[in-house]
Design a protein around this motif. Structure first.
Motif, short mmCIF file in Angstrom:
data_model
loop_
_atom_site.label_atom_id
_atom_site.label_comp_id
_atom_site.label_asym_id
_atom_site.label_seq_id
_atom_site.Cartn_x
_atom_site.Cartn_y
_atom_site.Cartn_z
N SER A 1 10.18 23.57 70.76
CA SER A 1 10.64 24.83 70.16
C SER A 1 9.57 25.91 70.27
N GLY A 2 8.30 25.52 70.12
CA GLY A 2 7.24 26.50 70.29
C GLY A 2 7.21 27.08 71.70
N ALA A 3 7.39 26.21 72.71
CA ALA A 3 7.40 26.69 74.09
C ALA A 3 8.58 27.62 74.35
N LEU A 4 9.76 27.28 73.81
CA LEU A 4 10.93 28.14 73.99
C LEU A 4 10.75 29.49 73.31
N LEU A 5 10.21 29.48 72.10
CA LEU A 5 10.00 30.74 71.40
C LEU A 5 8.96 31.61 72.10
N LEU A 6 7.91 30.99 72.61
CA LEU A 6 6.92 31.76 73.37
C LEU A 6 7.54 32.38 74.61
N LEU A 7 8.35 31.60 75.32
CA LEU A 7 8.91 32.07 76.59
C LEU A 7 9.97 33.14 76.40
N PHE A 8 10.87 32.95 75.42
CA PHE A 8 12.02 33.83 75.31
C PHE A 8 11.94 34.83 74.16
N VAL A 9 10.86 34.80 73.39
CA VAL A 9 10.67 35.80 72.34
C VAL A 9 9.36 36.55 72.53
N PHE A 10 8.27 35.80 72.61
CA PHE A 10 6.95 36.46 72.62
C PHE A 10 6.64 37.09 73.98
N VAL A 11 6.90 36.37 75.08
CA VAL A 11 6.55 36.90 76.40
C VAL A 11 7.32 38.18 76.72
N PRO A 12 8.67 38.24 76.54
CA PRO A 12 9.34 39.52 76.79
C PRO A 12 8.81 40.66 75.93
N LEU A 13 8.50 40.36 74.66
CA LEU A 13 7.95 41.39 73.79
C LEU A 13 6.58 41.85 74.28
N LEU A 14 5.76 40.89 74.71
CA LEU A 14 4.44 41.23 75.21
C LEU A 14 4.54 42.09 76.47
N VAL A 15 5.50 41.80 77.31
CA VAL A 15 5.67 42.58 78.55
C VAL A 15 5.96 44.04 78.25
N ILE A 16 6.88 44.28 77.31
CA ILE A 16 7.26 45.67 77.04
C ILE A 16 6.23 46.39 76.17
N LEU A 17 5.60 45.66 75.24
CA LEU A 17 4.62 46.31 74.37
C LEU A 17 3.32 46.61 75.08
N SER A 18 3.06 45.91 76.18
CA SER A 18 1.84 46.20 76.92
C SER A 18 1.83 47.63 77.44
N ALA A 19 3.03 48.22 77.55
CA ALA A 19 3.10 49.61 78.02
C ALA A 19 2.60 50.60 76.99
N ALA A 20 2.45 50.19 75.70
CA ALA A 20 2.01 51.12 74.67
C ALA A 20 0.58 51.60 74.89
N ALA A 21 -0.25 50.78 75.50
CA ALA A 21 -1.65 51.14 75.71
C ALA A 21 -1.93 51.51 77.16
N VAL A 22 -0.88 51.84 77.91
CA VAL A 22 -1.04 52.19 79.33
C VAL A 22 -0.67 53.65 79.53
#
Length: 723
Positions: free
Chosen positions: A159-180
């Motif tokens: 469950s941790g791997a699934l949550l990282l892959l389908f919740v945290f990683v997409p969020l990290l991808v889009i939020l990384s644009a805030a400091a760019v």
């Protein structure tokens, strides 16, 4: 389940992914499988033997390295975990390094040369990744982590791997644009965006200008959470303890807002209370009350949100009320306490976990709501709509949208912390291993009248809103006041002809079938994973428990538009390419709706004494057997709530999936939005009516199939009474 048994199962899954399943995604569907073991359906072994994927030989080596000691049962936990981590990292990293255009990491050219392009991972790759997770869990369990229970270890790691892959990683991808800024890392740009006046302005206090979107969002969320929880509590108390006679009609009426696309409720409110609405016109003609646009802004958005959220609170709170052990209330009554005193000192404190869960879910869902503020917001902007227009507007400012999303997440985390602070470390157990022969205490007369004064007018108002929706599908044009009866809109969307058998000719059938299929697949997965996670978080102690709980709630805080865009950005290219498929819709719904099942399950488990689990363990049962035979039967209300909520939200969601649908996989809500944009409001309302009927039947069927938990003494059937 033992650690070695789990390791062998993981190894079997890896071998199937290596030898049989297509390694890459199959774009041609089932027809492409006819080319197996070649073409797009080729397994990894075939690709290795023909030399087209020569760099993937380490996958075979790692699986073999685990198999040699595992099969005779001599594998150490450290070895299994290391092999699992190495396999997981290698498969994902090579997928990023070599994509559709060949080698993407130029610094690897001296080592790899010019490898051919490769597509995204398919079922073979997914099975190998699952095998890696299983090996990690087996290794950790073998080393004594998670109490040495391989089942718990696999649940936590998986469950941790699934949550990282389908919740945290997409969020990290889009939020990384805030400091760019202009393609470069710019912390100063991030600080400026987070402190922008559009977010924090208090101009509304000193002038007629609007306040910042953070204050607007916070005010709306607090009002919506408190209002929906109070209304849901009134309905729950009347349903469970008020002796309401018309139970089917009562429950159906409270379910209606739950099974309706939120923007359709907004359309009905406009028809009723807009400047030319039916109620507005009647008040002008009968009482000379001037027409106004009060429905556009905070009042209208709040009204629409409470209509949508109060049923969620009702479903969760009713299960909590029915699960309270009656013996505690009977003991208080026996000691001479008045009914209201019993409710205030016994019943209400035991409802605090469920009330806190409803407040949190109402607050977070208000933060994430997009459809209602878009239709009724007017000049009242909130974070979700600002984020949408920053992404989809003419200027396309992903950095600004990402900064606003960070502020939205901060509000959610604050609500989560306040909920934990309110509940504290108190215990709310009412279901123990002892028999409970008590009869649930009826509501005090004053409280029953107070609940009725809230519930019955609200039910009448709900009936009026849904009456508009029902009528609008069977008249020519309710928006223009043309109330002549017609079947035209229903036939346009759902015409059926007989030509050598039944033929579905209506324009809406394809989207309805796709929506029902996606919802039917995602709902059981959401409910099952949610209950399992709730059991882990409430009953097990393990490193990273707080992080896992945080990840389960994270997806609920993100506006649907941000979820949709983040999924497109994260899963639009190898190694995991899902855009344009039905699978991305299922995954979006599962992880978007997961928090409701988790929070509802935790609230229900807070009332079940851990001594039941301990007694089962003492008698030799493992964690899996205890969960299946002891815990799950007591969680029926939470299971019903999770199934119902997951299904109807998969049927009615629009903001998260409007970016993810394709011509092949269109959904009902997107079809309805298209009809509204085309000016076909009557057809949109007619389709909504059909959706309401379908979802109401499914929700009531789920409840009847799963059943309810019943604590206390049952009334004996009349035929069984002995004189």
């Amino acid at each position: 389940m033992g650690a070695l048994a789990l390791g062998r199962l993981a190894l079997a899954a890896g071998l199937i992914g290596l030898l049989l399943a297509p390694w890459h995604g199959v774009e041609g569907g089932v027809d492409a499988l006819s080319a197996w073991p070649g073409g797009d359906a080729a397994p990894l072994l075939a690709l290795l033997l023909d030399g087209s994927r020569w760099w993937l030989w380490p996958v075979v080596g790692l699986l073999g390295f685990a198999a040699i000691p595992l099969l005779p049962g001599r594998a150490s936990g450290g070895l299994l975990a290391a092999v699992g981590f190495a396999l997981l990292a290698f498969v994902l990293l090579q997928g990023h390094a070599i994509g559709l255009r060949g080698l993407r990491w130029g610094w690897l050219a001296p080592l790899l040369g010019a490898p051919p392009a490769q597509q995204a991972l398919g079922w073979g790759g997914a099975l190998v990744l699952a095998a890696a997770i299983g090996l990690i869990a087996a290794g950790l369990a073998q080393r004594g982590r998670f109490g040495g229970d391989a089942f718990i270890a696999f649940l936590v790691v998986g469950s941790g791997a699934l949550l990282l892959l389908f919740v945290f990683v997409p969020l990290l991808v889009i939020l990384s644009a805030a400091a760019v800024e202009d393609g470069h890392l710019a912390p100063s740009a991030l600080a400026a965006r987070l402190a922008a006046p559009e977010a924090w302005s208090l101009a509304c206090v000193t002038s007629h200008q609007g306040c910042g979107v953070v204050w607007n969002t916070l005010l709306l969320a607090i009002l919506a959470a408190v209002s929906s929880t109070l209304i849901g509590l009134a309905f729950a108390l009347l349903s469970a303890r008020g002796g309401v006679r018309a139970q089917p009609a009562f429950r159906a009426m409270t379910m209606l807002p739950l099974i309706t696309p939120p923007f359709v409720v907004s359309l009905a409110l406009i028809v009723l209370f807009g400047r030319t609405g039916l109620v507005t016109t009647a008040l002008w003609e009968w009482f000379d009350i001037p027409r106004s646009r009060w429905i556009y802004g905070l009042p209208g958005v709040l009204l629409a949100q409470v209509l949508s959220q109060a049923p969620i609170a009702f479903v969760l709170l009713e299960g909590a009320v029915r699960a309270i052990g009656p013996s505690l209330e009977e003991a208080a009554l026996t000691m001479g306490a008045r009914r209201f005193t019993v409710f205030r000192t016994v019943t209400w404190p035991l409802l605090r976990p469920a009330v806190a869960a409803c407040l949190l879910l109402g607050f977070v869902e208000s933060l994430a709501d997009f459809g209602n503020p878009l239709v009724l917001g007017g000049d009242f902007d909130v974070l979700s709509t600002r984020i949408f227009f920053a992404i989809a507007g003419a200027r396309h400012e992903p950095g600004r949208a990402a900064a606003l999303a960070i502020l939205l997440l901060a509000l959610t985390f604050g609500a989560f912390a306040l909920q934990s602070l309110w509940l504290g470390r108190r215990r709310y157990t009412t279901v123990t291993g002892k028999g409970d022969a008590g009869v649930p205490a009826p509501l005090p007369r004053g409280l029953r009248l107070a609940c009725g004064s809230v519930a019955w007018p609200w039910m009448a108002f709900t009936a009026a809103v849904y009456g508009i929706i029902l009528i609008g599908g069977f008249v020519h044009d309710i928006g223009r006041g043309d109330m002549e009866f017609t079947w035209r809109h229903i036939l346009t969307g759902f015409a059926v002809e007989w030509q050598d058998g039944m033929a579905f000719r209506g324009s809406a059938w394809d989207s309805l079938f796709t929506t029902v299929e996606v919802a039917a697949i995602s709902a059981p997965i959401t409910a099952g994973l949610g209950i399992l996670l709730a059991w882990l978080l409430a009953r097990q102690s393990f490193p990273g428990r707080g992080t896992l709980e945080f990840l389960t709630m994270l997806s609920f805080a993100i506006p649907g538009t941000v979820v949709g865009v983040s999924y497109i950005m994260a899963f639009n290219e190898p190694p995991i390419e899902l855009t344009g498929t039905a699978l991305i819709l299922v995954l979006c719904f599962v992880f978007r709706n997961l928090p409701v099942g988790v929070r509802g399950g935790i609230a229900a488990l807070a009332q079940i004494d851990k001594s039941l689990d301990e007694a089962s363990a003492t008698m030799g049962a493992g964690a899996l057997q205890t969960l299946r035979r002891v815990v799950l039967p007591l969680l029926r209300p939470a299971i019903v709530a999770a199934l119902a909520y997951s299904f109807v939200h998969a049927m009615t969601a629009v903001s998260a999936v409007i970016f993810l649908v394709s011509a092949r996989h269109n959904l009902a809500t997107v079809y309805i939005v298209g009809r509204v944009e085309a000016g076909e409001m009557a057809l949109a309302i007619a389709y909504s009516t059909v959706l309401i009927v379908v979802m109401l039947a499914v929700v009531l069927g789920i409840e009847r199939l799963v059943g309810r938990a019943q604590i206390g003494r049952r009334a004996a059937p009349a035929g069984n009474l002995v004189a």
